[in-house]
Design a protein around this motif. Sequence first.
Motif, PDB file in Angstrom:
ATOM      1  N   ALA A   4       0.828  -1.207   0.000  1.00  0.00           N
ATOM      2  CA  ALA A   4       0.000   0.000   0.000  1.00  0.00           C
ATOM      3  C   ALA A   4       0.863   1.259   0.000  1.00  0.00           C
ATOM      4  N   LEU A   5       1.950   1.241   0.768  1.00  0.00           N
ATOM      5  CA  LEU A   5       2.869   2.380   0.765  1.00  0.00           C
ATOM      6  C   LEU A   5       3.518   2.561  -0.605  1.00  0.00           C
ATOM      7  N   ALA A   6       3.867   1.455  -1.233  1.00  0.00           N
ATOM      8  CA  ALA A   6       4.485   1.536  -2.560  1.00  0.00           C
ATOM      9  C   ALA A   6       3.528   2.156  -3.569  1.00  0.00           C
ATOM     10  N   LEU A   8      -1.802  10.420   1.799  1.00  0.00           N
ATOM     11  CA  LEU A   8      -1.135  10.565   3.088  1.00  0.00           C
ATOM     12  C   LEU A   8      -1.984   9.955   4.198  1.00  0.00           C
ATOM     13  N   LYS A   9      -3.305  10.159   4.130  1.00  0.00           N
ATOM     14  CA  LYS A   9      -4.209   9.584   5.123  1.00  0.00           C
ATOM     15  C   LYS A   9      -4.195   8.058   5.053  1.00  0.00           C
ATOM     16  N   SER A  10      -4.192   7.527   3.825  1.00  0.00           N
ATOM     17  CA  SER A  10      -4.149   6.075   3.651  1.00  0.00           C
ATOM     18  C   SER A  10      -2.853   5.492   4.215  1.00  0.00           C
ATOM     19  N   SER A  11      -1.746   6.159   3.940  1.00  0.00           N
ATOM     20  CA  SER A  11      -0.462   5.686   4.454  1.00  0.00           C
ATOM     21  C   SER A  11      -0.411   5.771   5.969  1.00  0.00           C
ATOM     22  N   SER A  12      -0.974   6.846   6.522  1.00  0.00           N
ATOM     23  CA  SER A  12      -1.006   7.005   7.975  1.00  0.00           C
ATOM     24  C   SER A  12      -1.797   5.885   8.628  1.00  0.00           C
ATOM     25  N   GLN A  13      -2.912   5.495   8.031  1.00  0.00           N
ATOM     26  CA  GLN A  13      -3.722   4.411   8.571  1.00  0.00           C
ATOM     27  C   GLN A  13      -2.978   3.077   8.528  1.00  0.00           C
ATOM     28  N   GLN A  14      -2.234   2.845   7.446  1.00  0.00           N
ATOM     29  CA  GLN A  14      -1.450   1.610   7.346  1.00  0.00           C
ATOM     30  C   GLN A  14      -0.372   1.550   8.428  1.00  0.00           C
ATOM     31  N   LEU A  15       0.283   2.683   8.674  1.00  0.00           N
ATOM     32  CA  LEU A  15       1.325   2.726   9.692  1.00  0.00           C
ATOM     33  C   LEU A  15       0.748   2.539  11.089  1.00  0.00           C
ATOM     34  N   LEU A  31       6.235   9.435   6.779  1.00  0.00           N
ATOM     35  CA  LEU A  31       5.328  10.298   6.021  1.00  0.00           C
ATOM     36  C   LEU A  31       6.088  11.452   5.368  1.00  0.00           C
ATOM     37  N   THR A  32       7.096  11.951   6.058  1.00  0.00           N
ATOM     38  CA  THR A  32       7.928  13.011   5.471  1.00  0.00           C
ATOM     39  C   THR A  32       8.652  12.511   4.236  1.00  0.00           C
ATOM     40  N   ASP A  33       9.167  11.280   4.315  1.00  0.00           N
ATOM     41  CA  ASP A  33       9.842  10.689   3.148  1.00  0.00           C
ATOM     42  C   ASP A  33       8.868  10.474   2.001  1.00  0.00           C
ATOM     43  N   LEU A  34       7.646  10.055   2.335  1.00  0.00           N
ATOM     44  CA  LEU A  34       6.643   9.841   1.295  1.00  0.00           C
ATOM     45  C   LEU A  34       6.358  11.125   0.517  1.00  0.00           C
ATOM     46  N   LEU A  35       6.290  12.239   1.219  1.00  0.00           N
ATOM     47  CA  LEU A  35       5.943  13.505   0.589  1.00  0.00           C
ATOM     48  C   LEU A  35       7.102  14.138  -0.167  1.00  0.00           C
ATOM     49  N   GLU A  36       8.265  13.503  -0.160  1.00  0.00           N
ATOM     50  CA  GLU A  36       9.404  14.044  -0.901  1.00  0.00           C
ATOM     51  C   GLU A  36       9.089  14.158  -2.391  1.00  0.00           C
ATOM     52  N   VAL A  37       8.278  13.230  -2.904  1.00  0.00           N
ATOM     53  CA  VAL A  37       7.988  13.228  -4.339  1.00  0.00           C
ATOM     54  C   VAL A  37       6.816  14.140  -4.692  1.00  0.00           C
ATOM     55  N   GLU A  72      -2.378  14.901  10.084  1.00  0.00           N
ATOM     56  CA  GLU A  72      -2.551  13.460  10.186  1.00  0.00           C
ATOM     57  C   GLU A  72      -2.099  12.930  11.539  1.00  0.00           C
ATOM     58  N   LEU A  73      -1.035  13.503  12.077  1.00  0.00           N
ATOM     59  CA  LEU A  73      -0.495  12.994  13.331  1.00  0.00           C
ATOM     60  C   LEU A  73      -1.327  13.384  14.547  1.00  0.00           C
ATOM     61  N   LYS A  74      -2.221  14.368  14.393  1.00  0.00           N
ATOM     62  CA  LYS A  74      -3.076  14.758  15.518  1.00  0.00           C
ATOM     63  C   LYS A  74      -3.965  13.611  15.967  1.00  0.00           C
ATOM     64  N   SER A  75      -4.475  12.854  15.025  1.00  0.00           N
ATOM     65  CA  SER A  75      -5.373  11.738  15.353  1.00  0.00           C
ATOM     66  C   SER A  75      -4.677  10.383  15.201  1.00  0.00           C
TER      67      SER A  75
END
Length: 349
Positions: A135-137, A157-164, A178-184, A199-202
């Motif tokens: 899912a992250l890929a 980003l929300k989907s990745s946050s839920q997976q983590l 998440l910071t690395d994900l947003l590099e692109v 995203e990190l608030k919840s």
Amino acid sequence: MEVIPQNVPSAEQVHLPLTKKECREIVTPYAFMVADDLLGTPLATPWRRAAAMAIDGVIIAGLASASLLFILPVMLYLCWLRYRLKKYTHVVLLLLATLLLSTTATVAPELISEQKDVRTNNLVDDRLDAAGSAALAFSVLKLNRDDCKTDCIAAELKSSSQQLAKAGVPAADARQLLTDLLEVAELSTKAKKALIERELKSYQPIDQVPVAEAVATPDAKVVSTDSAEKPWYQPSEGTQSIIGWVKGILADFGLGFGWAMFYFTAYIHWAHGQTIGKKIFQIRVIQLDGKELDVFAAFSRQGGYGAGFATGLMGFLQVFWDPNRQAIQDKVVSTVVIRLNQPKRPLHH
């Protein structure tokens, strides 16, 4: 009569480069210098590298199952490569190894087959499973598209946050991932930071895996958490051989010992930086200095694959945003994966 000073270095001696030993003694710019002949060489695209890795994965799985359908072609191809280079001693040794492996695979395949090590007391520490990593890929692939704008970026980003969170990744590690994900993503640094903070608030990672979710097998042994752990030099219950004991020690230290290590080390070193998958897709591993990898560099590079999996595939996904498309295994030994049979491109427009 002119007096020539003694012990004064000549002009040629002044400009002599440092040796490899001297480079390890002080900070120099030589460790990551790129060979002039390598500049402008097209890099392998992420999808081409992934496809080559998929083929290599199938081959390794076949080798790990002690299948002659995979063992014979892989070993004989290595023999052919060494024969072309007139390395006749290597050819003889490889033929003997092929004969031994073929006989063992026929008579006692359990000696060379590899089985997954199931540990019931380490379910939480494995973090991301295959589905979460995939899912992250896919999120990185979507974020890398030109048509993925603010709403699309926020959704991924929300989907990745839920997976983590589902994998129980701590908030600090999730922030970095998440910071690395947003590099692109094509957003400003301020906008990226705002999305991550939202995203990190919840964000609430799952700290424990319910007992009911643990997969039980008929042959699995229940490991008591109250029993004291044995020292590393004492074999655990169920270890039937010295080889199994050594493998367990290496696994505890994070060192792979099997077909994957042999396959990637032998082919990258002996096949000019090309595994079978890389050969099919016309890509090649080469060092930044333009030289082929020796056996130690090839061994170190294959160890980088373990680091890639340990980071939930994030080490591999670096190819999407790294300037030279270096994954974590490339950074370990300063290599790049280039595309063959393609013309070089100028460095300037």
